[in-house]
Design an enzyme around this catalytic site. Structure first.
Site, PDB file in Angstrom:
ATOM      1  N   HIS A 139       0.846  -1.199   0.000  1.00 15.09           N
ATOM      2  CA  HIS A 139       0.000   0.000   0.000  1.00 15.09           C
ATOM      3  C   HIS A 139       0.878   1.245   0.000  1.00 15.09           C
ATOM      4  O   HIS A 139       0.951   1.987   0.970  1.00 15.09           O
ATOM      5  CB  HIS A 139      -0.932  -0.008   1.211  1.00 15.09           C
ATOM      6  CG  HIS A 139      -2.096   0.917   1.079  1.00 15.09           C
ATOM      7  ND1 HIS A 139      -3.357   0.588   1.514  1.00 15.09           N
ATOM      8  CD2 HIS A 139      -2.210   2.162   0.563  1.00 15.09           C
ATOM      9  CE1 HIS A 139      -4.185   1.595   1.284  1.00 15.09           C
ATOM     10  NE2 HIS A 139      -3.500   2.566   0.701  1.00 15.09           N
ATOM     11  N   HIS A 141       1.751   4.847  -1.597  1.00 14.81           N
ATOM     12  CA  HIS A 141       1.475   6.029  -2.412  1.00 14.81           C
ATOM     13  C   HIS A 141       2.838   6.561  -2.850  1.00 14.81           C
ATOM     14  O   HIS A 141       3.606   7.061  -2.020  1.00 14.81           O
ATOM     15  CB  HIS A 141       0.737   7.099  -1.612  1.00 14.81           C
ATOM     16  CG  HIS A 141      -0.655   6.720  -1.223  1.00 14.81           C
ATOM     17  ND1 HIS A 141      -1.779   7.339  -1.753  1.00 14.81           N
ATOM     18  CD2 HIS A 141      -1.115   5.804  -0.338  1.00 14.81           C
ATOM     19  CE1 HIS A 141      -2.871   6.811  -1.210  1.00 14.81           C
ATOM     20  NE2 HIS A 141      -2.485   5.871  -0.351  1.00 14.81           N
ATOM     21  N   LYS A 222      -6.362  -0.752  -8.765  1.00 19.42           N
ATOM     22  CA  LYS A 222      -6.824  -0.265  -7.469  1.00 19.42           C
ATOM     23  C   LYS A 222      -8.138   0.492  -7.636  1.00 19.42           C
ATOM     24  O   LYS A 222      -8.220   1.476  -8.370  1.00 19.42           O
ATOM     25  CB  LYS A 222      -5.771   0.660  -6.846  1.00 19.42           C
ATOM     26  CG  LYS A 222      -6.245   1.426  -5.623  1.00 19.42           C
ATOM     27  CD  LYS A 222      -6.544   0.504  -4.442  1.00 19.42           C
ATOM     28  CE  LYS A 222      -7.150   1.273  -3.279  1.00 19.42           C
ATOM     29  NZ  LYS A 222      -6.272   2.303  -2.726  1.00 19.42           N
ATOM     30  N   HIS A 224     -10.820   2.841  -5.794  1.00 20.85           N
ATOM     31  CA  HIS A 224     -10.802   3.786  -4.670  1.00 20.85           C
ATOM     32  C   HIS A 224     -12.052   4.646  -4.713  1.00 20.85           C
ATOM     33  O   HIS A 224     -12.446   5.130  -5.768  1.00 20.85           O
ATOM     34  CB  HIS A 224      -9.553   4.666  -4.742  1.00 20.85           C
ATOM     35  CG  HIS A 224      -9.253   5.396  -3.471  1.00 20.85           C
ATOM     36  ND1 HIS A 224     -10.039   6.434  -3.005  1.00 20.85           N
ATOM     37  CD2 HIS A 224      -8.250   5.247  -2.562  1.00 20.85           C
ATOM     38  CE1 HIS A 224      -9.530   6.891  -1.869  1.00 20.85           C
ATOM     39  NE2 HIS A 224      -8.446   6.189  -1.577  1.00 20.85           N
ATOM     40  N   HIS A 325      -7.609  13.324   2.032  1.00 18.73           N
ATOM     41  CA  HIS A 325      -8.707  13.223   1.063  1.00 18.73           C
ATOM     42  C   HIS A 325      -9.249  14.576   0.624  1.00 18.73           C
ATOM     43  O   HIS A 325     -10.379  14.684   0.151  1.00 18.73           O
ATOM     44  CB  HIS A 325      -9.807  12.320   1.618  1.00 18.73           C
ATOM     45  CG  HIS A 325      -9.351  10.903   1.757  1.00 18.73           C
ATOM     46  ND1 HIS A 325      -9.175  10.085   0.672  1.00 18.73           N
ATOM     47  CD2 HIS A 325      -8.964  10.189   2.842  1.00 18.73           C
ATOM     48  CE1 HIS A 325      -8.723   8.915   1.082  1.00 18.73           C
ATOM     49  NE2 HIS A 325      -8.581   8.958   2.393  1.00 18.73           N
TER      50      HIS A 325
END
Length: 571
Positions: A139, A141, A222, A224, A325
């Site tokens: 995981h 980024h 992925k 999301h 986010h």
């Protein structure tokens, strides 16, 4: 026969087994004790390098040519591994692969030799050290390249995820969107001494838009919620995965906008999927995405900021969600979105579900609600917390914690490898796999590495002042080594899809890393998760958020103090 005391033997050659009783080693400053299960050594025939020692010509070193000898031998190491177990052995490395686990030496002068040392053999002294497989973080980024140095310094040798840098989409989601970005990131990552794999953006109901990313080199897709985690996109993404034998990772719909958790499960249609941060604070159907940990087709993972549950866990998460986010604290709806993800009860239950083997994988969520350098550390902090609060696991005792240790190390080694179709090359200390190995001093286990090998070559190590007369004067820092430079980067692998290997555009990237296709992703189930395959029926009370597994309430307290923490990081 000359005899020495058990303590003297351990000082010289490391821990061993005598009379069926193994020596024990404490892992860092935790409560966890590893007991040696087997020693491949023949007493009196141990090999060790140095002045007046055994590995000399005509003694422990043979006169054989390079074809018969290993390139590197790690002597007298204590292996801790979910598959191989907790064993003392010499480790042979040949052509970048683990070629032997057993007894090293000179077969012309010594009995029982399975690993031949010659003039072409380098020696890494493993006496008193622990050797593990390099961690696999699924995981990532890919926000800044400096993450990789941090990851290596804490034992991670394989990084799987997505992103293109500090772009807003990559700050929130682990996907490398589209063929152009896929090519650019594969070329950029070619400069670093880690194995890599990229996720394409899986949030699309267009079959063609997903397939072109897989053909461009994506090893997985992925899904999301920030791009859309709808039943339609889930179904389409899994259809493409089934066609191309890749894995799908999912961050499901926190707000339950396109359906509830039951609708997402229905969209899976029994097909295999890797569920990220399955507890939910990192994202996913509120409040009950944790139910996914009880499904046979779901490979459940955690990200490390919720692990383990401490008195600071809840407080730090709100700001993390807001920043990650792209939310605005002045907007009530944004604040409600963030708060809906943070639940004390499900976070506490996550610790217990890991301890019982219902959660199978640990990962970081680097710089996007997770810390890239803490995947190993937080795994062992959780194991310590569970021993403190729940006592020994079945099969363990007050004497040792081998079953718990093997369960927890599987979470960041073999299980992520199995989940993503790369276990034929990485994930365990086994013959035939890449020699991606991490050496630790027991007192610093899981915190600061002693040395990291990629395909048998040192890429990172604790080393002293480079201007000093020897290698040990302070300040001792973890620094890049020769394997991090030049064409030695070929010791690392770029994992891609099988269909991409026939795409001329991928071969035209002219990568130094060798390309390896993932395989067997679609046949994997929770039953294949090593030492972490419990399938309880999990339910969540929608009012209190209390979590039940097979009808039993899962509850534990937050800790105020952890091992592997301040005493290691004051300097």
């Amino acid at each position: 026969m000359t005899r020495i005391s058990r303590s003297a033997y351990a000082e010289i050659y490391g821990p061993t087994v005598v009379g069926g009783v193994g020596d024990r080693v404490r892992l860092a400053d935790t409560l966890l004790l590893a007991e040696v299960e087997k020693d491949h050594t023949i007493f009196g025939e141990e090999v060790k390098f140095g002045g007046g020692k055994v590995i000399r010509d005509g003694m422990g070193q043979s006169q054989r040519l390079a074809t018969d000898c290993v390139d590197t031998v790690i002597t007298n190491a204590l292996i801790i591994d979910a598959v191989t177990g907790i064993v003392k052995a010499d480790i042979g490395i040949k052509d970048g692969l683990i070629s032997g686990i057993g007894k090293a030496g000179n077969p012309d002068t010594q009995p029982g030799v399975t690993i031949i040392i010659g003039a072409s053999t380098e020696v890494v002294a493993g006496e008193g050290l622990i050797v593990t497989a390099g961690a696999i973080d699924t995981h990532i980024h890919f926000i800044c390249p400096q993450q990789i140095e941090e990851a290596l310094a804490t034992g991670t040798t394989t990084m799987i995820g997505g992103g293109t840098g500090p772009a807003t989409g990559s700050l929130a989601t682990t996907s490398t969107s589209g063929p152009w970005h896929m090519a650019a990131m594969l070329q950029a990552l070619d400069a670093f001494p880690v194995n890599v794999g990229l996720f394409g953006k899986g949030s699309s109901s267009s079959h063609g838009a997903l397939l072109e990313q897989v053909r461009a080199g994506a090893m997985g897709l992925k899904i999301h919620e920030d791009w859309a985690s709808t039943p339609a996109s889930i179904d389409t993404c899994l259809n493409v995965a089934e066609e191309t034998d890749i894995q799908v990772a999912i961050h499901s719909d926190t707000l339950n906008e396109s359906g509830f958790v039951e609708d997402t499960f229905a969209a899976f249609k029994g097909r295999t999927i890797h569920s990220f941060h399955t507890e939910g604070a990192g994202g996913g159907h509120a409040p009950d995405i944790i139910r996914a940990a009880g499904m046979p087709n779901v490979l459940p993972a955690s990200t490390n900021p919720t692990m383990p549950f401490t008195r600071n866990t809840i407080d730090e998460h709100l700001d993390m969600v807001m920043v990650c986010h792209h939310l605005d604290p002045s907007i009530a709806e944004d604040l409600a979105f963030a708060e809906s993800r943070i639940r004390r009860e499900t976070i506490a239950a996550e610790d217990i579900l890991h301890d019982l083997g219902a959660f199978s994988i640990m990962s970081s969520d680097s710089q996007a609600m997770g810390r890239v350098g803490e995947i190993v550390l937080r795994t062992w902090q959780t194991a310590h917390k569970m021993k403190l609060q729940r006592g020994p696991l079945q099969g363990d005792s007050e004497r040792s914690d081998n079953e718990r240790i093997k369960r927890y190390i599987a979470k960041y080694t073999i299980n992520p490898a199995v989940a993503h179709g790369i276990a034929h090359l990485v994930g365990s200390v086994e013959v035939g796999k890449l020699a991606d190995l991490v050496l630790w001093k027991p007192a610093f286990f899981g915190v600061k590495v002693n040395m990291v090998l990629k395909s048998g070559m040192a890429v990172s190590a604790s080393i002293g002042d480079m201007g000093a007369s020897i290698s040990t004067p302070q300040p001792v820092q973890i620094r890049p080594m020769w394997g991090s430079h030049g064409k030695a980067l070929r010791t690392s692998v770029a994992f891609v899809s099988q269909v991409s290997l026939s795409n001329p555009a991928v071969s035209e990237l002219e990568l130094n890393k060798r390309l390896e296709a993932v395989r067997g992703c679609r046949g994997v189930t929770k039953h294949d998760m090593v030492r972490n395959n419990w399938l309880p029926a999990i339910s969540v009370d929608p009012q209190t958020y209390q979590v039940y597994a097979d009808g039993q309430l899962l509850r534990c307290e937050a800790l105020a103090e952890l091992p592997m923490a301040q005493r290691y990081f004051l300097f």
